[in-house]
Motif scaffolding. Sequence first.
Motif, mmCIF file in Angstrom:
data_model
loop_
_atom_site.group_PDB
_atom_site.id
_atom_site.type_symbol
_atom_site.label_atom_id
_atom_site.label_comp_id
_atom_site.label_asym_id
_atom_site.label_seq_id
_atom_site.Cartn_x
_atom_site.Cartn_y
_atom_site.Cartn_z
ATOM 1 N N THR A 41 22.739 -0.306 -56.246
ATOM 2 C CA THR A 41 23.324 1.035 -56.237
ATOM 3 C C THR A 41 24.560 1.078 -55.354
ATOM 4 O O THR A 41 25.589 1.640 -55.742
ATOM 5 N N LEU A 42 24.474 0.478 -54.170
ATOM 6 C CA LEU A 42 25.620 0.455 -53.266
ATOM 7 C C LEU A 42 26.777 -0.350 -53.852
ATOM 8 O O LEU A 42 27.936 0.067 -53.763
ATOM 9 N N ARG A 43 26.472 -1.482 -54.452
ATOM 10 C CA ARG A 43 27.538 -2.284 -55.073
ATOM 11 C C ARG A 43 28.237 -1.482 -56.161
ATOM 12 O O ARG A 43 29.466 -1.503 -56.273
ATOM 13 N N ALA A 44 27.471 -0.772 -56.964
ATOM 14 C CA ALA A 44 28.054 0.043 -58.038
ATOM 15 C C ALA A 44 28.865 1.209 -57.464
ATOM 16 O O ALA A 44 29.967 1.503 -57.942
ATOM 17 N N LEU A 45 28.338 1.862 -56.448
ATOM 18 C CA LEU A 45 28.999 3.016 -55.845
ATOM 19 C C LEU A 45 30.381 2.665 -55.308
ATOM 20 O O LEU A 45 31.339 3.425 -55.471
ATOM 21 N N TYR A 46 30.481 1.482 -54.669
ATOM 22 C CA TYR A 46 31.753 1.074 -54.060
ATOM 23 C C TYR A 46 32.498 0.017 -54.878
ATOM 24 O O TYR A 46 33.502 -0.511 -54.408
ATOM 25 N N SER A 47 32.024 -0.292 -56.057
ATOM 26 C CA SER A 47 32.621 -1.346 -56.904
ATOM 27 C C SER A 47 32.747 -2.649 -56.130
ATOM 28 O O SER A 47 33.747 -3.364 -56.231
ATOM 29 N N ALA A 48 31.724 -2.943 -55.338
ATOM 30 C CA ALA A 48 31.709 -4.150 -54.511
ATOM 31 C C ALA A 48 31.065 -5.294 -55.275
ATOM 32 O O ALA A 48 30.082 -5.101 -55.988
ATOM 33 N N LYS A 49 31.620 -6.477 -55.116
ATOM 34 C CA LYS A 49 31.069 -7.648 -55.785
ATOM 35 C C LYS A 49 29.928 -8.276 -54.996
ATOM 36 O O LYS A 49 29.075 -8.941 -55.565
ATOM 37 N N ALA A 50 29.953 -8.099 -53.672
ATOM 38 C CA ALA A 50 28.962 -8.759 -52.819
ATOM 39 C C ALA A 50 28.811 -7.991 -51.515
ATOM 40 O O ALA A 50 29.519 -7.023 -51.267
ATOM 41 N N PHE A 51 27.897 -8.450 -50.710
ATOM 42 C CA PHE A 51 27.699 -7.903 -49.370
ATOM 43 C C PHE A 51 28.412 -8.787 -48.373
ATOM 44 O O PHE A 51 28.619 -9.970 -48.646
ATOM 45 N N PRO A 52 28.833 -8.244 -47.229
ATOM 46 C CA PRO A 52 28.596 -6.888 -46.755
ATOM 47 C C PRO A 52 29.514 -5.871 -47.438
ATOM 48 O O PRO A 52 30.536 -6.227 -48.011
ATOM 49 N N ILE A 53 29.099 -4.629 -47.340
ATOM 50 C CA ILE A 53 29.912 -3.503 -47.779
ATOM 51 C C ILE A 53 30.291 -2.758 -46.503
ATOM 52 O O ILE A 53 29.419 -2.303 -45.764
ATOM 53 N N LEU A 55 32.510 0.167 -44.422
ATOM 54 C CA LEU A 55 33.194 1.455 -44.483
ATOM 55 C C LEU A 55 33.883 1.722 -43.157
ATOM 56 O O LEU A 55 33.407 1.300 -42.103
ATOM 57 N N ARG A 56 34.987 2.442 -43.230
ATOM 58 C CA ARG A 56 35.672 2.904 -42.019
ATOM 59 C C ARG A 56 35.903 4.394 -42.178
ATOM 60 O O ARG A 56 36.633 4.811 -43.075
ATOM 61 N N GLY A 57 35.261 5.165 -41.317
ATOM 62 C CA GLY A 57 35.373 6.615 -41.437
ATOM 63 C C GLY A 57 34.896 7.128 -42.783
ATOM 64 O O GLY A 57 35.413 8.092 -43.301
ATOM 65 N N GLY A 58 33.943 6.427 -43.385
ATOM 66 C CA GLY A 58 33.397 6.830 -44.675
ATOM 67 C C GLY A 58 34.140 6.258 -45.873
ATOM 68 O O GLY A 58 33.683 6.387 -47.001
ATOM 69 N N ASP A 59 35.297 5.639 -45.642
ATOM 70 C CA ASP A 59 36.082 5.046 -46.732
ATOM 71 C C ASP A 59 35.756 3.566 -46.866
ATOM 72 O O ASP A 59 35.656 2.844 -45.863
ATOM 73 N N TYR A 60 35.664 3.108 -48.086
ATOM 74 C CA TYR A 60 35.355 1.705 -48.352
ATOM 75 C C TYR A 60 36.514 0.810 -47.938
ATOM 76 O O TYR A 60 37.652 1.006 -48.353
ATOM 77 N N VAL A 61 36.212 -0.187 -47.099
ATOM 78 C CA VAL A 61 37.204 -1.164 -46.647
ATOM 79 C C VAL A 61 37.149 -2.404 -47.531
ATOM 80 O O VAL A 61 38.165 -2.942 -47.940
ATOM 81 N N GLY A 62 35.950 -2.873 -47.801
ATOM 82 C CA GLY A 62 35.751 -4.089 -48.572
ATOM 83 C C GLY A 62 34.656 -4.916 -47.936
ATOM 84 O O GLY A 62 33.741 -4.390 -47.308
#
Length: 83
Positions: A41-53, A55-62
């Motif tokens: 779910t987290l990977r889909a939410l942030y369009s992340a390919k892998a962990f870690p996911i 965030l900085r101030g709630g915004d996705y960093v990578g």
Amino acid sequence: MAFKMFSMDNCRSCEYARIAFDDYGCPFVEEKVVDPLDRATLRALYSAKAFPIILRGGDYVGGFPHICELLQQLARAPAQSQD
């Protein structure tokens, strides 16, 4: 701004990101994600390919390479006054 890292067990990139935060003296909050469905779910939410996911101030960093680049930029930036 505060950093938050979603991590998982047995994740080498998560460990490297922890080390990078520590090396730069940058505080962060870590949340381990155990459930595979939650990880998906987290990977889909942030369009992340892998962990870690991360965030900085709630915004996705990578992930790990992105946080390394950002921490290097922040370390090079001149200190800003708190006025």
